[in-house]
Scaffold this motif. Sequence first.
Motif, PDB file in Angstrom:
ATOM      1  N   SER A 116       0.791  -1.230   0.000  1.00  0.00           N
ATOM      2  CA  SER A 116       0.000   0.000   0.000  1.00  0.00           C
ATOM      3  C   SER A 116       0.823   1.279   0.000  1.00  0.00           C
ATOM      4  O   SER A 116       0.322   2.347  -0.391  1.00  0.00           O
ATOM      5  CB  SER A 116      -0.938   0.012   1.214  1.00  0.00           C
ATOM      6  N   THR A 117       2.084   1.212   0.423  1.00  0.00           N
ATOM      7  CA  THR A 117       2.890   2.419   0.574  1.00  0.00           C
ATOM      8  C   THR A 117       3.035   3.176  -0.740  1.00  0.00           C
ATOM      9  O   THR A 117       3.388   2.591  -1.772  1.00  0.00           O
ATOM     10  CB  THR A 117       4.276   2.066   1.142  1.00  0.00           C
ATOM     11  N   LEU A 118       2.706   4.471  -0.689  1.00  0.00           N
ATOM     12  CA  LEU A 118       2.790   5.401  -1.822  1.00  0.00           C
ATOM     13  C   LEU A 118       1.777   5.093  -2.930  1.00  0.00           C
ATOM     14  O   LEU A 118       1.930   5.586  -4.054  1.00  0.00           O
ATOM     15  CB  LEU A 118       4.209   5.448  -2.401  1.00  0.00           C
ATOM     16  N   LEU A 169      -1.988  10.485   3.579  1.00  0.00           N
ATOM     17  CA  LEU A 169      -1.094  10.498   4.733  1.00  0.00           C
ATOM     18  C   LEU A 169      -0.982   9.129   5.390  1.00  0.00           C
ATOM     19  O   LEU A 169      -0.037   8.871   6.142  1.00  0.00           O
ATOM     20  CB  LEU A 169      -1.582  11.525   5.762  1.00  0.00           C
ATOM     21  N   ALA A 170      -1.920   8.236   5.101  1.00  0.00           N
ATOM     22  CA  ALA A 170      -1.865   6.888   5.675  1.00  0.00           C
ATOM     23  C   ALA A 170      -1.031   5.925   4.832  1.00  0.00           C
ATOM     24  O   ALA A 170      -0.856   4.762   5.215  1.00  0.00           O
ATOM     25  CB  ALA A 170      -3.270   6.330   5.853  1.00  0.00           C
ATOM     26  N   VAL A 171      -0.538   6.389   3.686  1.00  0.00           N
ATOM     27  CA  VAL A 171       0.317   5.539   2.834  1.00  0.00           C
ATOM     28  C   VAL A 171       1.542   6.311   2.342  1.00  0.00           C
ATOM     29  O   VAL A 171       2.129   5.965   1.324  1.00  0.00           O
ATOM     30  CB  VAL A 171      -0.475   4.979   1.621  1.00  0.00           C
ATOM     31  N   ASP A 172       1.937   7.334   3.087  1.00  0.00           N
ATOM     32  CA  ASP A 172       3.060   8.181   2.645  1.00  0.00           C
ATOM     33  C   ASP A 172       4.412   7.658   3.085  1.00  0.00           C
ATOM     34  O   ASP A 172       5.445   8.260   2.820  1.00  0.00           O
ATOM     35  CB  ASP A 172       2.863   9.626   3.125  1.00  0.00           C
ATOM     36  N   GLY A 173       4.428   6.517   3.785  1.00  0.00           N
ATOM     37  CA  GLY A 173       5.684   5.917   4.223  1.00  0.00           C
ATOM     38  C   GLY A 173       6.186   6.440   5.548  1.00  0.00           C
ATOM     39  O   GLY A 173       7.237   5.999   6.029  1.00  0.00           O
ATOM     40  N   ASN A 174       5.448   7.368   6.181  1.00  0.00           N
ATOM     41  CA  ASN A 174       5.842   7.928   7.480  1.00  0.00           C
ATOM     42  C   ASN A 174       5.013   7.263   8.577  1.00  0.00           C
ATOM     43  O   ASN A 174       3.819   7.530   8.700  1.00  0.00           O
ATOM     44  CB  ASN A 174       5.618   9.438   7.493  1.00  0.00           C
ATOM     45  N   PRO A 175       5.618   6.390   9.395  1.00  0.00           N
ATOM     46  CA  PRO A 175       4.854   5.621  10.383  1.00  0.00           C
ATOM     47  C   PRO A 175       4.672   6.321  11.722  1.00  0.00           C
ATOM     48  O   PRO A 175       4.282   5.689  12.699  1.00  0.00           O
ATOM     49  CB  PRO A 175       5.709   4.364  10.540  1.00  0.00           C
ATOM     50  N   SER A 176       4.937   7.625  11.801  1.00  0.00           N
ATOM     51  CA  SER A 176       4.752   8.328  13.065  1.00  0.00           C
ATOM     52  C   SER A 176       3.291   8.288  13.487  1.00  0.00           C
ATOM     53  O   SER A 176       2.385   8.307  12.651  1.00  0.00           O
ATOM     54  CB  SER A 176       5.211   9.784  12.932  1.00  0.00           C
ATOM     55  N   SER A 194      -9.098   7.596  12.347  1.00  0.00           N
ATOM     56  CA  SER A 194      -7.749   8.167  12.335  1.00  0.00           C
ATOM     57  C   SER A 194      -6.738   7.079  12.014  1.00  0.00           C
ATOM     58  O   SER A 194      -6.605   6.105  12.769  1.00  0.00           O
ATOM     59  CB  SER A 194      -7.417   8.798  13.690  1.00  0.00           C
ATOM     60  N   LEU A 195      -6.038   7.230  10.917  1.00  0.00           N
ATOM     61  CA  LEU A 195      -5.066   6.240  10.453  1.00  0.00           C
ATOM     62  C   LEU A 195      -3.739   6.942  10.200  1.00  0.00           C
ATOM     63  O   LEU A 195      -3.611   7.759   9.279  1.00  0.00           O
ATOM     64  CB  LEU A 195      -5.550   5.579   9.157  1.00  0.00           C
ATOM     65  N   CYS A 196      -2.741   6.629  11.008  1.00  0.00           N
ATOM     66  CA  CYS A 196      -1.441   7.278  10.824  1.00  0.00           C
ATOM     67  C   CYS A 196      -0.626   6.606   9.722  1.00  0.00           C
ATOM     68  O   CYS A 196       0.157   7.275   9.045  1.00  0.00           O
ATOM     69  CB  CYS A 196      -0.679   7.282  12.136  1.00  0.00           C
ATOM     70  N   GLU A 197      -0.778   5.310   9.564  1.00  0.00           N
ATOM     71  CA  GLU A 197      -0.183   4.602   8.426  1.00  0.00           C
ATOM     72  C   GLU A 197      -0.885   3.259   8.303  1.00  0.00           C
ATOM     73  O   GLU A 197      -1.304   2.668   9.315  1.00  0.00           O
ATOM     74  CB  GLU A 197       1.316   4.397   8.606  1.00  0.00           C
ATOM     75  N   VAL A 198      -1.023   2.783   7.062  1.00  0.00           N
ATOM     76  CA  VAL A 198      -1.650   1.495   6.795  1.00  0.00           C
ATOM     77  C   VAL A 198      -0.709   0.673   5.924  1.00  0.00           C
ATOM     78  O   VAL A 198      -0.274   1.132   4.854  1.00  0.00           O
ATOM     79  CB  VAL A 198      -3.008   1.645   6.081  1.00  0.00           C
TER      80      VAL A 198
END
Length: 328
Positions: free
Chosen positions: A50-52, A69-76, A175-179
């Motif tokens: 899913s990333t990017l 923002l949930a697939v931008d590669g930033n897992p913060s 709210s999903l910070c990364e998937v």
Amino acid sequence: MNFWRLATLCELCSTASINEISGQGSVDKVAIGSLMRYKYYEGSSNESLSTLKQAEQSTTYRDSSTAHLAVDGNPSSIDTICAHTNNQTDDWWMVDLGRVFEVTTVTIINRFDDCNCGGRLDGIVYEVGIATGSWEECGRFLGPGHGVVNITTTCDRTMHGRYVRIRKIKQDYLSLCEVYVYRSSNESLSTLKQAEQSTTYRDSSTAHLAVDGNPSSIETSGNEHICAITNNQPDDWWMVDLGRMFQVTTVTIINRIDDCNCGGRLDGIVYEVGIATGSWEECGRFLGPGDGVVNITTTCDRTMHGRYVRIRKIKQDYLTLCEVYVYS
């Protein structure tokens, strides 16, 4: 760089027409399309699919809390870099993986900051779809999510799809910070192998279409037929030669889901495994209902070894197989 990506790049280079002096030129788009269709197993299983990739959501809480923002590669897990929907019923977030994969696991990086909002993910459904209108449930997370950073769900059965959706089943912000979406490391034994069937409904509905690597569940794409179909005769069958002996454990069929409403044609089939084409043993049965079901998976009821896998009708009807995956 993994093997499949390297192989794909090398093959694409061979299709290019590049001027040696200027460095300019073009690449044969038809060749690219053909290559990408058959590079079904790309990447290693521990790489997120899913990333990017392209993502969207039903609503957006703020202009800066968009789906990507949930697939931008930033897992913060800090609020400002997370995707947020509004506080509405049945809000959802979705990612397009670009093509169909066998999806096994989805991991969410939950929000973990001063907001104490981790519980917003209590009550979500993970869904996988061949298309955006054909969702099947992979699993659920009911909580508690408060204080939990990594929330991982493994699908309860083999699932194939291009789209993954996360949907709220109670009213709250999503709210999903990364998937991260992961596929199985177990590759299909049947893809691109030799196949045959007892009868063929049309000259263009041949047996190989069920192992061509195209998992679409729509019978035609323009003038191109993409599902194998037999005639409407008793005991019709379809068979694949795996090339050598394997321990066969699971068979997944991509069922026909289109305007025909023909999904029920698979009600009443037998899965058989054979050392040779004359020595069949039953692996399992699917009696239905298949209407509206994209992924039909059967696990053999015991350890079985064979070179051939056959799917046979036990009632008179057309046997329609859009894709067949055999796993060891």
